[in-house]
Design a protein around this motif. Structure first.
Motif, PDB file in Angstrom:
ATOM      1  N   TYR A 236       0.862  -1.185   0.000  1.00 41.14           N
ATOM      2  CA  TYR A 236       0.000   0.000   0.000  1.00 41.14           C
ATOM      3  C   TYR A 236       0.900   1.237   0.000  1.00 41.14           C
ATOM      4  O   TYR A 236       1.334   1.709   1.050  1.00 41.14           O
ATOM      5  N   VAL A 237       1.162   1.757  -1.185  1.00 45.86           N
ATOM      6  CA  VAL A 237       2.169   2.810  -1.357  1.00 45.86           C
ATOM      7  C   VAL A 237       1.560   4.212  -1.385  1.00 45.86           C
ATOM      8  O   VAL A 237       2.307   5.202  -1.371  1.00 45.86           O
ATOM      9  N   PHE A 238       0.237   4.302  -1.435  1.00 43.29           N
ATOM     10  CA  PHE A 238      -0.413   5.602  -1.548  1.00 43.29           C
ATOM     11  C   PHE A 238      -0.952   6.054  -0.188  1.00 43.29           C
ATOM     12  O   PHE A 238      -1.281   5.236   0.672  1.00 43.29           O
ATOM     13  N   ARG A 239      -1.070   7.350  -0.043  1.00 42.66           N
ATOM     14  CA  ARG A 239      -1.666   7.955   1.148  1.00 42.66           C
ATOM     15  C   ARG A 239      -2.622   9.058   0.720  1.00 42.66           C
ATOM     16  O   ARG A 239      -2.380   9.759  -0.268  1.00 42.66           O
ATOM     17  N   ASP A 240      -3.694   9.227   1.495  1.00 48.22           N
ATOM     18  CA  ASP A 240      -4.574  10.369   1.284  1.00 48.22           C
ATOM     19  C   ASP A 240      -3.868  11.610   1.834  1.00 48.22           C
ATOM     20  O   ASP A 240      -2.802  11.523   2.435  1.00 48.22           O
ATOM     21  N   THR A 241      -4.468  12.773   1.646  1.00 49.13           N
ATOM     22  CA  THR A 241      -3.826  14.007   2.104  1.00 49.13           C
ATOM     23  C   THR A 241      -3.644  14.041   3.615  1.00 49.13           C
ATOM     24  O   THR A 241      -2.754  14.732   4.124  1.00 49.13           O
ATOM     25  N   ASP A 242      -4.459  13.289   4.355  1.00 49.04           N
ATOM     26  CA  ASP A 242      -4.306  13.238   5.815  1.00 49.04           C
ATOM     27  C   ASP A 242      -3.375  12.116   6.264  1.00 49.04           C
ATOM     28  O   ASP A 242      -3.222  11.865   7.455  1.00 49.04           O
ATOM     29  N   GLY A 243      -2.765  11.430   5.304  1.00 49.73           N
ATOM     30  CA  GLY A 243      -1.827  10.361   5.622  1.00 49.73           C
ATOM     31  C   GLY A 243      -2.448   8.984   5.727  1.00 49.73           C
ATOM     32  O   GLY A 243      -1.729   8.001   5.941  1.00 49.73           O
ATOM     33  N   SER A 244      -3.759   8.864   5.573  1.00 52.63           N
ATOM     34  CA  SER A 244      -4.412   7.561   5.740  1.00 52.63           C
ATOM     35  C   SER A 244      -4.197   6.675   4.520  1.00 52.63           C
ATOM     36  O   SER A 244      -4.122   7.145   3.383  1.00 52.63           O
ATOM     37  N   VAL A 245      -4.088   5.377   4.784  1.00 49.93           N
ATOM     38  CA  VAL A 245      -3.853   4.389   3.731  1.00 49.93           C
ATOM     39  C   VAL A 245      -5.131   4.071   2.968  1.00 49.93           C
ATOM     40  O   VAL A 245      -5.101   3.814   1.764  1.00 49.93           O
ATOM     41  N   PHE A 246      -6.265   4.114   3.657  1.00 43.84           N
ATOM     42  CA  PHE A 246      -7.531   3.701   3.057  1.00 43.84           C
ATOM     43  C   PHE A 246      -8.479   4.858   2.782  1.00 43.84           C
ATOM     44  O   PHE A 246      -9.605   4.648   2.341  1.00 43.84           O
ATOM     45  N   GLY A 247      -8.061   6.097   3.057  1.00 46.00           N
ATOM     46  CA  GLY A 247      -8.898   7.250   2.754  1.00 46.00           C
ATOM     47  C   GLY A 247     -10.052   7.423   3.717  1.00 46.00           C
ATOM     48  O   GLY A 247     -10.064   6.881   4.823  1.00 46.00           O
TER      49      GLY A 247
END
Length: 257
Positions: free
Chosen positions: A29-40
């Motif tokens: 899981y290489v992506f993050r939302d703007t708040d740093g969460s992995v799952f949005g």
């Protein structure tokens, strides 16, 4: 029960050494939302099948499943730019990661892991109209025109599909140059997180030999009107022992590492 070493499993099964990130290196899981969460951003209905909680995952279960029979996935983001200026948003990629965790939880019921996740993208300039798929025929065209490396099942993520939530061939090929109907699974990202996960697991399971069933609580759902589209919902998470055995016999499922 034997102790599982994170570093040992990472080295043997994923080829990862040195400093490790659980999310990036072990789960992919290489992506993050703007708040740093992995799952949005999650809704009240977003729960993972393995825990019944929105984000709770068992690292031990993950290490066990990727150490045993497992499949690699090549996740192909259609019309994506690295700066998110294309059709794929940060919400889309964190939704995809949630969907992959739902898939892992469902497959883990039968001891099948999703070992490696390889992320690829088709830039906007090359994607043409493939970000929005009209029907199965266009889904096949997409998998004919693009593919990831052999050894993993291609999972194309598009924005919408006109006639279904996803498409895949039953018992898909491991040689992606064969132009054998669909040489990958195609999934739309327009739904909620949990149902997107069920659909991802459903389409990849087709590729791993599973047909539609007659039980709406099972992952393969039921095609009650005979239109070739399995009817599933966010609670279609069951997987039988026979289905697990069939999936494990597919050429894309590798042995224990």
């Amino acid at each position: 029960m034997a102790t599982l070493s994170v570093r040992d499993v990472a080295r043997r099964c994923l080829g990862r050494t040195g400093n490790l990130s659980v999310d990036s290196d072990l789960y992919g899981y290489v992506f993050r939302d703007t708040d740093g969460s992995v799952f949005g951003t999650l809704s009240s209905s977003d729960t993972l099948p393995g825990s019944g909680e929105p984000t709770t995952r068992s690292l031990r279960r993950h290490l066990e499943t990727i150490s045993g029979p497992a499949v690699d996935l090549v996740v192909i983001l259609v019309a994506h730019e690295d700066d998110f200026s294309g059709r794929v948003s940060r919400d889309d990629v964190t939704k995809a990661q949630y969907a992959l965790q739902v898939t892992r939880d469902i497959y883990a019921q039968r001891g099948i892991g999703v070992r490696r996740i390889v992320w690829q993208r088709i830039p906007v300039a090359q994607a043409g109209g493939y970000a929005d798929i009209k029907d199965r025929g266009e889904a096949q065209d997409l998998t004919d025109d693009f593919s990831g490396p052999d050894g993993g099942v291609d999972l194309f993520l598009v924005q919408t599909i006109g006639d279904a939530g996803g498409w895949s061939n039953v018992d898909g090929p491991c040689d992606k140059t064969s132009k054998f109907d669909l040489s990958g699974a195609v999934l739309e990202l327009s739904g909620g997180r949990r149902i997107t996960g069920v659909l991802a697991a459903h389409e990849v399971a087709h590729y791993l030999k599973l047909e539609h069933g007659n039980d709406p609580t099972n992952l393969m759902g039921a095609d009650t009107n005979g239109d070739g589209i399995g009817e599933v919902n966010s609670n279609s998470t069951g997987l039988t022992a026979a289905q697990g055995a069939s999936m494990r016999s597919h050429c894309a499922v590798s042995d224990a590492c």
